[in-house]
Design a protein around this motif. Structure first.
Motif, PDB file in Angstrom:
ATOM      1  N   TRP A  15       0.661  -1.288  -0.070  1.00 30.56           N
ATOM      2  CA  TRP A  15       0.027   0.017  -0.017  1.00 30.56           C
ATOM      3  C   TRP A  15       0.611   1.176  -0.057  1.00 30.56           C
ATOM      4  O   TRP A  15       0.442   2.111  -0.820  1.00 30.56           O
ATOM      5  CB  TRP A  15      -0.837   0.171   1.218  1.00 30.56           C
ATOM      6  N   HIS A  16       2.035   1.227   0.965  1.00 31.50           N
ATOM      7  CA  HIS A  16       2.801   2.483   0.945  1.00 31.50           C
ATOM      8  C   HIS A  16       3.316   2.832  -0.415  1.00 31.50           C
ATOM      9  O   HIS A  16       3.404   4.067  -0.608  1.00 31.50           O
ATOM     10  CB  HIS A  16       3.657   2.256   2.132  1.00 31.50           C
ATOM     11  N   PHE A  19       0.666   3.900  -3.034  1.00 36.79           N
ATOM     12  CA  PHE A  19       0.264   5.226  -2.767  1.00 36.79           C
ATOM     13  C   PHE A  19       1.227   6.236  -3.029  1.00 36.79           C
ATOM     14  O   PHE A  19       0.845   7.404  -3.763  1.00 36.79           O
ATOM     15  CB  PHE A  19      -0.104   5.439  -1.122  1.00 36.79           C
ATOM     16  N   LEU A  35       0.801  11.954   2.586  1.00 33.84           N
ATOM     17  CA  LEU A  35       0.475  10.712   2.926  1.00 33.84           C
ATOM     18  C   LEU A  35       0.497  10.554   4.583  1.00 33.84           C
ATOM     19  O   LEU A  35      -0.364   9.891   5.050  1.00 33.84           O
ATOM     20  CB  LEU A  35       1.653   9.786   2.430  1.00 33.84           C
ATOM     21  N   TYR A  38      -2.872  11.944   5.205  1.00 35.02           N
ATOM     22  CA  TYR A  38      -3.683  11.025   4.822  1.00 35.02           C
ATOM     23  C   TYR A  38      -4.516  10.069   5.701  1.00 35.02           C
ATOM     24  O   TYR A  38      -5.468   9.956   6.066  1.00 35.02           O
ATOM     25  CB  TYR A  38      -3.328  10.473   3.378  1.00 35.02           C
ATOM     26  N   LEU A  58     -10.945   7.713   0.396  1.00 39.60           N
ATOM     27  CA  LEU A  58      -9.906   7.852  -0.270  1.00 39.60           C
ATOM     28  C   LEU A  58      -9.742   9.339  -0.796  1.00 39.60           C
ATOM     29  O   LEU A  58      -8.819   9.855  -0.618  1.00 39.60           O
ATOM     30  CB  LEU A  58      -9.428   6.868  -1.444  1.00 39.60           C
ATOM     31  N   LEU A  62      -7.674  12.436   0.936  1.00 41.22           N
ATOM     32  CA  LEU A  62      -6.594  12.917   0.037  1.00 41.22           C
ATOM     33  C   LEU A  62      -6.659  14.505   0.068  1.00 41.22           C
ATOM     34  O   LEU A  62      -5.628  15.146   0.233  1.00 41.22           O
ATOM     35  CB  LEU A  62      -6.157  12.223  -1.231  1.00 41.22           C
ATOM     36  N   LEU A  81      -6.188   8.573  -6.527  1.00 41.89           N
ATOM     37  CA  LEU A  81      -6.247   7.069  -5.671  1.00 41.89           C
ATOM     38  C   LEU A  81      -7.028   5.946  -5.874  1.00 41.89           C
ATOM     39  O   LEU A  81      -6.528   4.842  -6.271  1.00 41.89           O
ATOM     40  CB  LEU A  81      -6.371   7.708  -4.152  1.00 41.89           C
ATOM     41  N   TRP A  85      -6.069   2.338  -8.394  1.00 41.53           N
ATOM     42  CA  TRP A  85      -6.210   1.200  -7.401  1.00 41.53           C
ATOM     43  C   TRP A  85      -5.320  -0.261  -7.899  1.00 41.53           C
ATOM     44  O   TRP A  85      -4.681  -1.022  -7.318  1.00 41.53           O
ATOM     45  CB  TRP A  85      -7.326   1.031  -6.813  1.00 41.53           C
ATOM     46  N   LEU A  88      -1.440  -0.894  -7.267  1.00 41.84           N
ATOM     47  CA  LEU A  88      -0.810  -1.359  -6.052  1.00 41.84           C
ATOM     48  C   LEU A  88      -0.231  -2.436  -6.070  1.00 41.84           C
ATOM     49  O   LEU A  88      -0.981  -3.479  -6.446  1.00 41.84           O
ATOM     50  CB  LEU A  88      -1.860  -1.031  -4.881  1.00 41.84           C
TER      51      LEU A  88
END
Length: 225
Positions: A15-16, A19, A35, A38, A58, A62, A81, A85, A88
């Protein structure tokens, strides 16, 4: 039937990194600041509006985080975002672990704080579909609420002795699983500093999950005598 349930984003999916890549295309070198904000707004919105779809969480999180550091976004930019998706990435240590668990006879499920259609995109990144997926859209709530766990328990009919939950997030998963008495493996990828004794096992990588699940199972069998 033994079940292993997983949180997905942060545990199975990076995820990190995903994103950060999306945010960099929107806010450039302010991505790390945005982030950090967020994370705060996501938790706030999920608590206050558990009925809100995750794609809207999301975008709104953001927008608020970017505005907080002086980088206002258009509605279209905030939608990057959820629109990104499918990009990711799955962690490199995940597929071998899932394959090994299936080979031992475990059934695998995902309990995730995202929408049905978002997870359908994510599912395509895995080689084999999961046996069950429980989304926030389905239960109309977000972890750390216990709704995902209760839904899974009802649907699967699993006994707690035959259930292990695996997750990276202490806040979203390990703490509520502990409160419910579920055996839990904390894959502490983020080194958050929370108390590791709150988990049944504390590890650092998915490559350790199979051995850990087997060890916990053997421990339960010995305790049942």
């Amino acid at each position: 039937m033994r079940w292993v349930t997983f949180d997905c984003f942060g545990t199975l999916v990076d995820w990190h990194a995903g994103f950060a890549s999306i945010l960099k295309s929107i806010v450039g070198d302010r991505a790390s600041e945005v982030l950090a904000g967020y994370h705060r707004y996501e938790r706030l919105l999920e608590r206050e509006t558990p009925h809100m779809q995750y794609k809207d969480v999301l975008a709104e999180s953001l927008s608020r985080a970017a505005a907080e550091v002086g980088v206002p976004l258009t509605d279209r930019q905030a939608r990057h975002l959820p629109e990104g998706w499918a990009t990711l990435p799955v962690f490199d240590d995940v597929e071998p672990m899932l394959e090994e668990l299936r080979a031992t006879g475990c059934r695998l499920a995902v309990l995730t704080n995202c929408d049905d259609d978002l997870f359908e995109q994510t599912q395509r990144s895995f080689k084999v579909p999961f046996d069950l997926v429980v989304t926030a859209e389905r239960v109309r709530d977000y972890k750390p609420s216990p709704a995902h766990f209760h839904y899974f328990s009802r649907w699967s009919g699993v006994r707690k002795d035959d259930w292990v939950h695996v997750a990276c997030s202490w806040y979203h998963d390990i703490a509520p699983a502990r409160a419910l008495g579920i055996t839990r493996v904390w894959v502490d990828r983020d080194d958050t500093g929370e108390d590791p004794t709150t988990a049944s096992a504390h590890i650092r990588s998915a490559s350790q999950i199979c051995e850990t699940v087997a060890r916990l199972g053997a421990r339960r069998e010995r305790s049942l005598g």
